[in-house]
Scaffold this active site. Sequence first.
Site, PDB file in Angstrom:
ATOM      1  N   THR A   3     -20.064   9.693  37.277  1.00  0.00           N
ATOM      2  CA  THR A   3     -19.925  10.650  36.184  1.00  0.00           C
ATOM      3  C   THR A   3     -21.274  11.204  35.751  1.00  0.00           C
ATOM      4  O   THR A   3     -22.272  10.500  35.788  1.00  0.00           O
ATOM      5  CB  THR A   3     -19.315   9.878  34.997  1.00  0.00           C
ATOM      6  OG1 THR A   3     -18.076   9.352  35.414  1.00  0.00           O
ATOM      7  CG2 THR A   3     -19.148  10.737  33.769  1.00  0.00           C
ATOM      8  N   GLY A   6      -9.916   7.324  33.815  1.00  0.00           N
ATOM      9  CA  GLY A   6     -10.921   6.296  33.543  1.00  0.00           C
ATOM     10  C   GLY A   6     -11.422   6.363  32.113  1.00  0.00           C
ATOM     11  O   GLY A   6     -10.683   6.699  31.179  1.00  0.00           O
ATOM     12  N   ARG A  33      -4.551   8.698  37.628  1.00  0.00           N
ATOM     13  CA  ARG A  33      -5.377   7.650  37.008  1.00  0.00           C
ATOM     14  C   ARG A  33      -6.440   8.297  36.100  1.00  0.00           C
ATOM     15  O   ARG A  33      -7.054   9.289  36.441  1.00  0.00           O
ATOM     16  CB  ARG A  33      -6.039   6.828  38.119  1.00  0.00           C
ATOM     17  CG  ARG A  33      -7.065   5.812  37.642  1.00  0.00           C
ATOM     18  CD  ARG A  33      -8.477   6.377  37.743  1.00  0.00           C
ATOM     19  NE  ARG A  33      -9.487   5.393  37.416  1.00  0.00           N
ATOM     20  CZ  ARG A  33     -10.744   5.732  37.119  1.00  0.00           C
ATOM     21  NH1 ARG A  33     -11.122   6.977  37.116  1.00  0.00           N
ATOM     22  NH2 ARG A  33     -11.616   4.796  36.819  1.00  0.00           N
TER      23      ARG A  33
HETATM   24  N1  ASP Z   1     -16.470   6.691  35.065  1.00  0.00           N
HETATM   25  C1  ASP Z   1     -15.699   7.457  36.015  1.00  0.00           C
HETATM   26  C2  ASP Z   1     -14.288   7.001  36.021  1.00  0.00           C
HETATM   27  O1  ASP Z   1     -14.045   5.808  36.043  1.00  0.00           O
HETATM   28  C3  ASP Z   1     -16.194   7.414  37.429  1.00  0.00           C
HETATM   29  C4  ASP Z   1     -17.626   7.259  37.690  1.00  0.00           C
HETATM   30  O2  ASP Z   1     -18.463   7.234  36.795  1.00  0.00           O
HETATM   31  O3  ASP Z   1     -17.972   7.131  38.858  1.00  0.00           O
HETATM   32  O4  ASP Z   1     -13.414   7.832  36.068  1.00  0.00           O
END
Ligand code: ASP
Length: 261
Positions: free
Chosen positions: A123, A153, A151
């Site tokens: 992210t 996050g 999904r």
């Molecule tokens: N935090 C993000 C999620 O779980 C993914 C990531 O940071 O790689 O959707």
Amino acid sequence: MEPNRAGLSAALSAAVGWLESGGSALDAVESAVMRMEDDPTFNAGQGSVRRADGSVEMDAAIMDGTDLSIGAVCVVRDVRNPVRIARELLDARETLIAGENAAQLAPTRSPAVGPTALAGGDTVGCVALDTAGRIAVAVSTGGLTHARPGRIGDTPLPGCGFYADSFVGGVAATGVGESISRTLLAARTIVALEASQPPQAAVEAALLHLARVGGDAGLIAMDRTGQIGWSHTGDQFAVGWARGPSPILHVEIAGVEDTHG
Ligand code: ASP
């Protein structure tokens, strides 16, 4: 890795440009995150990773620490800049809109191209403080590679993937969303800042809780005076920061997959 450095530097310049020309911290974080969404190096917008069925679904959020307003979207498809829709929603009563109902608010639709430089990254996020003392944060993500469609996050969830309070500070998270949500990493960081811990101590203390659930994460944080801190578990994390000519113009930004600094 060079693409990360170039991308972070362009995002920082965009944010600092807004702050120096009198824009707000909200303008700064939105523009920084849009830059990273447009750069396929990062796992957000154009560079979003693919779900188990090959689709791209994105989440984004923005928060104004002065009135605690939040705009967030999740599982949006075919949108160039999810953070722009999140910004549109800042003034709405709702804080989080999902799927096609959110995507329809986008000014333009455009399929993501997928990551070109790096796969499975993290992210992107930015925290900024402006001359009015406003702290804002924005985050954007394509989620986790091969995740189940639908999904969601940590990224669009306040207290999990982000938070901002101009009386206290701002924080953005990156990493395994389920682990971040289960341990409330953004909330823990804000509570520590409220207790006057320096941002570096606050993020380090928050990340200790990951040990209970496993998974890697990274945090960037800034307090209301503009002090910054960042920390991460795992090997790689890209972070950049800038201070404007005025002592109270600060931007901190995080992207994906790089060594520190
Ligand atoms: N935090 C993000 C999620 O779980 C993914 C990531 O940071 O790689 O959707």
